[in-house]
Write a protein that holds these residues in place. Structure first.
Motif, PDB file in Angstrom:
ATOM      1  N   GLU A 122       0.958  -1.139   0.041  1.00 20.54           N
ATOM      2  CA  GLU A 122      -0.049  -0.076   0.093  1.00 20.54           C
ATOM      3  C   GLU A 122       1.029   1.383  -0.017  1.00 20.54           C
ATOM      4  O   GLU A 122       0.804   2.226  -0.691  1.00 20.54           O
ATOM      5  CB  GLU A 122      -0.912  -0.001   1.265  1.00 20.54           C
ATOM      6  N   GLU A 123       1.925   1.140   0.796  1.00 22.01           N
ATOM      7  CA  GLU A 123       2.716   2.238   0.834  1.00 22.01           C
ATOM      8  C   GLU A 123       3.583   2.639  -0.432  1.00 22.01           C
ATOM      9  O   GLU A 123       3.617   3.768  -0.782  1.00 22.01           O
ATOM     10  CB  GLU A 123       3.852   2.170   1.862  1.00 22.01           C
ATOM     11  N   LEU A 124       3.884   1.582  -1.276  1.00 22.71           N
ATOM     12  CA  LEU A 124       4.770   1.776  -2.239  1.00 22.71           C
ATOM     13  C   LEU A 124       3.685   2.290  -3.515  1.00 22.71           C
ATOM     14  O   LEU A 124       3.914   2.938  -4.476  1.00 22.71           O
ATOM     15  CB  LEU A 124       5.323   0.268  -2.680  1.00 22.71           C
ATOM     16  N   LEU A 125       2.484   1.625  -3.389  1.00 29.94           N
ATOM     17  CA  LEU A 125       1.501   2.001  -4.368  1.00 29.94           C
ATOM     18  C   LEU A 125       1.119   3.386  -4.149  1.00 29.94           C
ATOM     19  O   LEU A 125       1.060   4.194  -5.422  1.00 29.94           O
ATOM     20  CB  LEU A 125       0.354   1.318  -4.470  1.00 29.94           C
ATOM     21  N   SER A 126       1.219   3.859  -2.988  1.00 34.22           N
ATOM     22  CA  SER A 126       1.060   5.452  -2.733  1.00 34.22           C
ATOM     23  C   SER A 126       1.974   6.449  -3.467  1.00 34.22           C
ATOM     24  O   SER A 126       1.945   7.454  -3.920  1.00 34.22           O
ATOM     25  CB  SER A 126       0.594   5.852  -1.163  1.00 34.22           C
ATOM     26  N   ILE A 127       3.246   5.908  -3.671  1.00 34.89           N
ATOM     27  CA  ILE A 127       4.374   6.505  -4.402  1.00 34.89           C
ATOM     28  C   ILE A 127       3.656   6.648  -5.749  1.00 34.89           C
ATOM     29  O   ILE A 127       4.010   7.855  -6.400  1.00 34.89           O
ATOM     30  CB  ILE A 127       5.672   5.898  -4.130  1.00 34.89           C
ATOM     31  N   LEU A 128       3.530   5.632  -6.528  1.00 32.92           N
ATOM     32  CA  LEU A 128       3.042   5.823  -7.941  1.00 32.92           C
ATOM     33  C   LEU A 128       1.723   6.320  -8.103  1.00 32.92           C
ATOM     34  O   LEU A 128       1.671   7.011  -9.230  1.00 32.92           O
ATOM     35  CB  LEU A 128       2.966   4.437  -8.432  1.00 32.92           C
ATOM     36  N   ALA A 129       0.920   6.537  -7.041  1.00 31.11           N
ATOM     37  CA  ALA A 129      -0.351   7.311  -7.182  1.00 31.11           C
ATOM     38  C   ALA A 129       0.194   9.018  -7.255  1.00 31.11           C
ATOM     39  O   ALA A 129      -0.413   9.812  -8.156  1.00 31.11           O
ATOM     40  CB  ALA A 129      -1.192   6.975  -5.917  1.00 31.11           C
ATOM     41  N   GLN A 130       1.163   9.149  -6.563  1.00 32.61           N
ATOM     42  CA  GLN A 130       1.796  10.525  -6.638  1.00 32.61           C
ATOM     43  C   GLN A 130       2.176  10.850  -8.081  1.00 32.61           C
ATOM     44  O   GLN A 130       2.071  11.947  -8.702  1.00 32.61           O
ATOM     45  CB  GLN A 130       2.942  10.933  -5.710  1.00 32.61           C
ATOM     46  N   HIS A 131       2.966   9.846  -8.730  1.00 35.41           N
ATOM     47  CA  HIS A 131       3.382  10.119 -10.004  1.00 35.41           C
ATOM     48  C   HIS A 131       2.187  10.325 -10.850  1.00 35.41           C
ATOM     49  O   HIS A 131       2.111  11.060 -12.006  1.00 35.41           O
ATOM     50  CB  HIS A 131       4.220   9.100 -10.698  1.00 35.41           C
ATOM     51  N   ALA A 132       1.038   9.621 -10.934  1.00 32.06           N
ATOM     52  CA  ALA A 132       0.095   9.608 -11.578  1.00 32.06           C
ATOM     53  C   ALA A 132      -0.325  10.987 -11.551  1.00 32.06           C
ATOM     54  O   ALA A 132      -1.023  11.593 -12.307  1.00 32.06           O
ATOM     55  CB  ALA A 132      -1.037   8.700 -10.990  1.00 32.06           C
ATOM     56  N   ALA A 133      -0.599  11.742 -10.249  1.00 29.62           N
ATOM     57  CA  ALA A 133      -1.410  12.900 -10.217  1.00 29.62           C
ATOM     58  C   ALA A 133      -0.198  13.979 -11.012  1.00 29.62           C
ATOM     59  O   ALA A 133      -0.978  14.733 -11.242  1.00 29.62           O
ATOM     60  CB  ALA A 133      -1.195  13.326  -8.789  1.00 29.62           C
ATOM     61  N   ILE A 134       0.710  13.770 -10.784  1.00 26.05           N
ATOM     62  CA  ILE A 134       2.040  14.671 -11.699  1.00 26.05           C
ATOM     63  C   ILE A 134       1.567  14.552 -13.206  1.00 26.05           C
ATOM     64  O   ILE A 134       1.461  15.628 -13.712  1.00 26.05           O
ATOM     65  CB  ILE A 134       3.281  14.251 -11.162  1.00 26.05           C
ATOM     66  N   ALA A 135       1.442  13.240 -13.703  1.00 25.27           N
ATOM     67  CA  ALA A 135       1.264  13.176 -14.985  1.00 25.27           C
ATOM     68  C   ALA A 135      -0.103  13.799 -15.570  1.00 25.27           C
ATOM     69  O   ALA A 135      -0.070  14.321 -16.574  1.00 25.27           O
ATOM     70  CB  ALA A 135       1.364  11.698 -15.245  1.00 25.27           C
ATOM     71  N   LEU A 136      -1.155  13.528 -14.669  1.00 26.54           N
ATOM     72  CA  LEU A 136      -2.214  14.142 -15.307  1.00 26.54           C
ATOM     73  C   LEU A 136      -2.353  15.806 -15.308  1.00 26.54           C
ATOM     74  O   LEU A 136      -2.823  16.407 -16.287  1.00 26.54           O
ATOM     75  CB  LEU A 136      -3.580  13.651 -14.321  1.00 26.54           C
ATOM     76  N   GLN A 179      13.147   8.545  -2.058  1.00 30.79           N
ATOM     77  CA  GLN A 179      13.586   8.152  -0.829  1.00 30.79           C
ATOM     78  C   GLN A 179      12.676   7.194  -0.091  1.00 30.79           C
ATOM     79  O   GLN A 179      13.146   6.475   0.515  1.00 30.79           O
ATOM     80  CB  GLN A 179      13.781   9.581   0.016  1.00 30.79           C
ATOM     81  N   ALA A 180      11.518   7.456  -0.441  1.00 28.87           N
ATOM     82  CA  ALA A 180      10.649   6.451   0.257  1.00 28.87           C
ATOM     83  C   ALA A 180      10.650   5.204  -0.350  1.00 28.87           C
ATOM     84  O   ALA A 180      10.472   4.132   0.406  1.00 28.87           O
ATOM     85  CB  ALA A 180       8.998   6.889   0.141  1.00 28.87           C
TER      86      ALA A 180
END
Length: 381
Positions: A152-166, A207-208
């Protein structure tokens, strides 16, 4: 296939590099979804960007073949677990999604899924999508193993990337709509500025990711620290390069002529009829002209891409020492209060921020089937 820190580092790095390699939103989202599925070792992954009408404007999957996807049928609606993630803006980690009381079934051709992990994609206070995985590949005990807190923690990192991409892709899409060379150059600068503001978060996520890697942590952390250092250098370079964001067309032609030209371009590029009317507006303070132009662009983008309108009318009218911008469409409309509560609309928050930033106000009038009117008033000099 290796599932140690090397594969984890590669997947995180791929998501980072996707931000600089792709400008098309769908290409970026595909990379994020594929990286999430590989990194968390799941059978299926998907990322959905909701529209304002109960469906999804974009929906990207990984782990499903083209033939399977066609057999599944139309895109999903915002219901069940997906709706809960979008409306409640919290992660959902389930041992068996089929046993959840919110589960509402799926089409006959849909693959069977059990363990489930989903997170909302957020940009500030706004929920702009959902990223989720199903069927973790691991030894099954008592019928399943499921996703972990680390997953869950690692997926939250990629969710941040998705927000940036959009966020960045919306800027790029606007730049493609406008054929004037100066306007394209301005929007490219704006895109780079947006990337610069977000690069700091990439450093944090790198870093996370290092903290989550168990095997050979020294080497993995060292490599990710180098990624963070490179991201910091890129941010410094972008800040040094981007020194002027005021649209060139505004400086040369003024707000009225710039809006008129852009409306003419959009009228030619879309099937909808797009018109512009100016009533007595002369020069306004530079910051107000820029804010009015950006809000007009966002409102036009929403009307032409999402509302299904046949006619869009843009009016700029003098009111006292200031001016009023009005963008009206005869499209499908939406419920403004529901959209605000759900945080689904990608542009309303930024438009309100632009208006308040120059001492103005923004109002939105809409209803399902009744079209939409967006009005912005600025006080003048």
């Amino acid at each position: 296939m290796s599932h140690g820190p090397r594969s984890g580092l590669y997947a995180v790095s791929s998501a980072l590099l996707a931000m600089s390699r792709h400008l098309e939103v769908r290409d970026v989202l595909k990379t994020i979804v594929a990286s999430a599925r590989e990194l968390l070792d799941a059978e299926y992954a998907a990322l959905g960007v909701p529209d304002d009408h109960g469906g999804f404007a974009q929906f990207v999957v990984d782990g499903v073949t083209e033939e399977q996807w066609k057999a599944i049928g139309p895109l999903p609606r915002q219901h069940g677990i997906l709706a809960a993630m979008l409306h409640d803006a919290k992660p959902e980690r389930l041992a068996d999604v089929r046993q959840d009381p919110r589960f509402e079934g799926w089409p006959s051709a849909h693959p069977q899924m059990s363990d489930f992990l989903g997170l909302p994609i957020r940009d500030g206070d706004e929920t702009i999508g959902a990223l989720f995985l199903a069927n973790k590949r691991c030894p099954k005990r008592d019928g399943g193993c499921g996703f972990t807190e680390d997953d869950e923690e690692l997926l939250s990192i990629l969710a941040q990337h998705a927000a940036i991409a959009l966020t960045n892709a919306r800027l790029y899409e606007r730049s493609r709509e406008l054929t004037i060379a100066e306007e394209r150059s301005r929007l490219a600068h704006e895109l780079h500025d947006a990337v610069s503001q977000k690069l700091f978060s990439l450093r944090l996520t790198a870093q996370a990711a290092a903290a989550l890697i168990d095997r050979d942590p020294g080497r993995a952390k060292g490599e990710l620290q180098q990624v963070a250092a490179l991201a910091a250098e890129a941010a410094d370079e972008l800040r040094a390069a981007v020194v002027e964001l005021r649209p060139a067309a505004l400086d040369e032609d003024g707000l009225v002529n710039t809006l008129r030209t852009q409306v003419q371009v959009l009228d030619r590029a879309h099937t909808a009829r797009v018109t512009f009317l100016s009533l007595g507006v002369r020069a306004l303070p530079a910051t107000q002209e820029e804010a009015l132009l950006r809000v007009a662009q966002e409102a036009l983008h929403n009307a032409l891409r999402h509302s299904g309108a046949e006619r869009v009318e843009v009016t700029l009218e003098k009111r006292g020492p200031g001016a009023v911008l009005r963008v009206m469409d005869d499209g499908g409309g939406f419920e403004p209060q529901a959209v605000r509560r759900a945080g689904r609309h990608l542009g309303l928050v930024s438009m309100r921020d632009r208006a308040s930033g120059v001492g103005g106000t923004l109002t939105v009038e809409s209803a399902p089937g009744k079209g939409t009117t967006i009005e912005m008033e600025v006080p003048g000099g």
